[in-house]
Scaffold this active site. Structure first.
Site, PDB file in Angstrom:
ATOM      1  N   HIS A 194       7.406   8.778   4.782  1.00 14.15           N
ATOM      2  CA  HIS A 194       6.100   9.425   4.959  1.00 14.15           C
ATOM      3  C   HIS A 194       6.149  10.921   4.647  1.00 14.15           C
ATOM      4  CE1 HIS A 194       3.874   6.131   7.437  1.00 14.15           C
ATOM      5  NE2 HIS A 194       4.893   5.592   6.779  1.00 14.15           N
ATOM      6  N   ARG A 232      18.313  -6.462  14.427  1.00 17.53           N
ATOM      7  CA  ARG A 232      18.320  -6.436  15.886  1.00 17.53           C
ATOM      8  C   ARG A 232      17.527  -7.641  16.400  1.00 17.53           C
ATOM      9  NH1 ARG A 232      19.265  -2.712  19.832  1.00 17.53           N
ATOM     10  NH2 ARG A 232      18.184  -2.995  21.830  1.00 17.53           N
ATOM     11  N   ASP A 259       0.806  -1.228   0.000  1.00 15.20           N
ATOM     12  CA  ASP A 259       0.000   0.000   0.000  1.00 15.20           C
ATOM     13  C   ASP A 259       0.836   1.273   0.000  1.00 15.20           C
ATOM     14  OD1 ASP A 259       0.667  -1.035   2.571  1.00 15.20           O
ATOM     15  OD2 ASP A 259      -0.701   0.368   3.527  1.00 15.20           O
ATOM     16  N   GLU A 270      -0.661  -2.260   5.154  1.00 17.41           N
ATOM     17  CA  GLU A 270       0.279  -2.247   6.283  1.00 17.41           C
ATOM     18  C   GLU A 270       0.180  -0.933   7.044  1.00 17.41           C
ATOM     19  OE1 GLU A 270       3.458  -1.399   8.787  1.00 17.41           O
ATOM     20  OE2 GLU A 270       3.289  -0.337   6.883  1.00 17.41           O
ATOM     21  N   GLU A 271      -0.120   0.145   6.321  1.00 17.12           N
ATOM     22  CA  GLU A 271      -0.229   1.461   6.955  1.00 17.12           C
ATOM     23  C   GLU A 271      -1.549   1.637   7.705  1.00 17.12           C
ATOM     24  OE1 GLU A 271       2.202   3.394   7.126  1.00 17.12           O
ATOM     25  OE2 GLU A 271       3.529   2.960   5.434  1.00 17.12           O
TER      26      GLU A 271
END
Length: 437
Positions: free
Chosen positions: A405, A216, A104, A170-171
């Site tokens: 963004h 990580r 998206d 996903e957003e």
């Protein structure tokens, strides 16, 4: 980072044993990946020029499905609205590995001067908006398609099965709708058909130099919770505030009180946390004290216990401050995305693969980020590893590189090839690895 993760990270890292045939398979995949670079860039530019918002990725999904079918991959469409799932069964027995890319775009109007810049428009929350791949999901789709092309080309020798997950929203899903990774999981993407043992995902980063991988173990990205506080007072004329209860003043006190939760009530030596109020709505006229004010914000945590503590302290702080003024506060917290948590054992197992692909000096142990990722929903079900791939041109100061963004967001496309090879290396080395989690 908790003690368990530190212990595992501090242990000697065992390289994945591979036969000469296994090494030859990976070398072949890398050679094939080099030949797909031009196609990966073409795919990326097409998706970048024609972005679609979450749960509306109809054309994006159709293009992905067509490419997978061209490669002879089994395809399922319409998963979680517009999601696409491909299954490639190798010619040799082995584990099932899932690879995920999000599809998206965002309600952002592109400002970058590119021949393939987006001019797309759509409607978001009732407003006409520009649409842009301002977080790199176009590159994620292109990289996963590149990996699919290579793996399909070596299907006969592939020691296992690959499940390709192209995920919408996903957003976040539009208001009033479900979507994203949580919906894909609900609809059985990990439990139906071939069930993957592990899942791998990548995220491009515009402020990390190309050629670099960042990882990580443990919490790599924060949980994201939606916070709403409805403060109710008593409406009154602004000239005589003593006759009512001012929810605006109470809201200001609550906002200040919330800032002491992270700074004074949480042990920040354990992990970072953020409580932010991003919007305030209340009142319609300068001389009327309103009856109600709505505060909205976000909560970010990297530890589940800390998340629970902060939720409890927010409710206590808001309700008691309101009560002290004769007002009431209704606190609602919706958990939008869990902590993106890299399985420590899987991270240890695959770290030598990352170092082989990028070079040991180009694989960086990163600090946790307070941004969120719904990849976390897959990791709640099976071990997962999520890593960052550099997308900033070499030599650029990260401080000057446009952030995600934003209208000027930019990715150096030369960084995508490392992403393709990372997906291939993780898949093939996991399939041929002799250790078991």
């Amino acid at each position: 980072m908790n003690k368990t993760v530190l212990t595992i990270l501090g242990a000697s890292l065992l390289a994945i044993p591979a036969t000469a045939q296994d090494a030859k398979l990976l070398a072949r995949a890398n050679t094939m990946a080099d030949k797909t670079e031009k196609k990966v860039i073409e795919w990326r530019r097409d998706f970048h020029e024609h972005p679609e918002l979450g749960n509306r990725e109809v054309n994006t999904a159709a293009k992905i499905a067509a490419e997978l079918k061209r490669l002879g991959i089994e395809v399922e469409t319409g998963v979680a609205h517009t999601g696409v799932v491909g299954v490639l069964k190798g010619g040799k027995p082995g584990p099932v590995v899932a690879l995920r890319a999000d599809m998206d775009g965002l309600p952002v109007t592109e400002r970058a001067n590119l021949p393939y810049a987006s001019k797309a428009k759509s409607t978001y929350n009732g407003q006409e908006v520009g649409v842009m791949h301002a977080c790199g999901h176009d590159t994620h789709v292109a990289m996963l398609l590149g990996a699919a092309e290579v793996l399909a080309g070596m299907k006969k020798d592939l020691p296992g099965t690959v499940k390709f997950i192209f995920q919408p929203a996903e957003e976040g899903a539009p208001a009033g709708e479900k979507g994203g990774a949580s919906m894909m999981v609900e609809e059985g993407v990990l439990s139906k058909g071939p069930k993957p043992e592990v899942i791998f995902g990548l995220h491009i980063n515009s402020q990390t130099e190309v050629g670099t991988l960042k990882y990580r173990p443990g919490g790599i990205m924060a949980s994201a919770d939606l916070l709403k506080i409805k403060v109710k007072g008593k409406q009154v004329h602004g000239a005589s505030p003593w006759g009512g209860v001012d929810p605006i003043v109470v809201s200001a006190q609550i906002i200040n009180g919330l800032q002491t939760i992270v700074s004074r009530q949480i042990d920040l030596t354990e992990d970072a946390a953020v409580v932010t109020i991003g919007s305030i709505h209340g009142g319609v006229r300068n001389n009327i004290i309103p009856e109600e004010v709505l505060l909205e914000g976000t909560i970010r945590t990297l530890d589940a216990n800390m998340q629970k503590q902060i939720h409890e302290k927010i409710k206590l702080t808001a309700t008691k401050i309101a009560e002290s003024a004769g007002a009431t506060a209704e606190v609602t917290i919706d958990e939008m995305a869990p902590i993106t948590f890299n399985d420590a054992a899987l991270t240890q197992k695959m770290l030598p693969t990352l170092q082989t692909i990028a070079g040991k000096d180009k694989v960086v142990l990163m600090n946790a980020m307070t941004g969120a990722e719904d990849f976390a929903y897959y990791q709640q079900k099976i071990p997962g590893l999520f890593v960052f791939v550099g997308g900033m041109k070499k030599g650029q100061d990260p401080a000057t590189a446009p952030a995600h963004h934003t209208p000027d967001f930019y990715i150096d496309e030369s960084g995508m090839q490392l992403g393709v090879k990372t997906l291939l290396g993780l898949t093939l080395n996991y399939m041929t690895g002799k250790e078991k989690l």
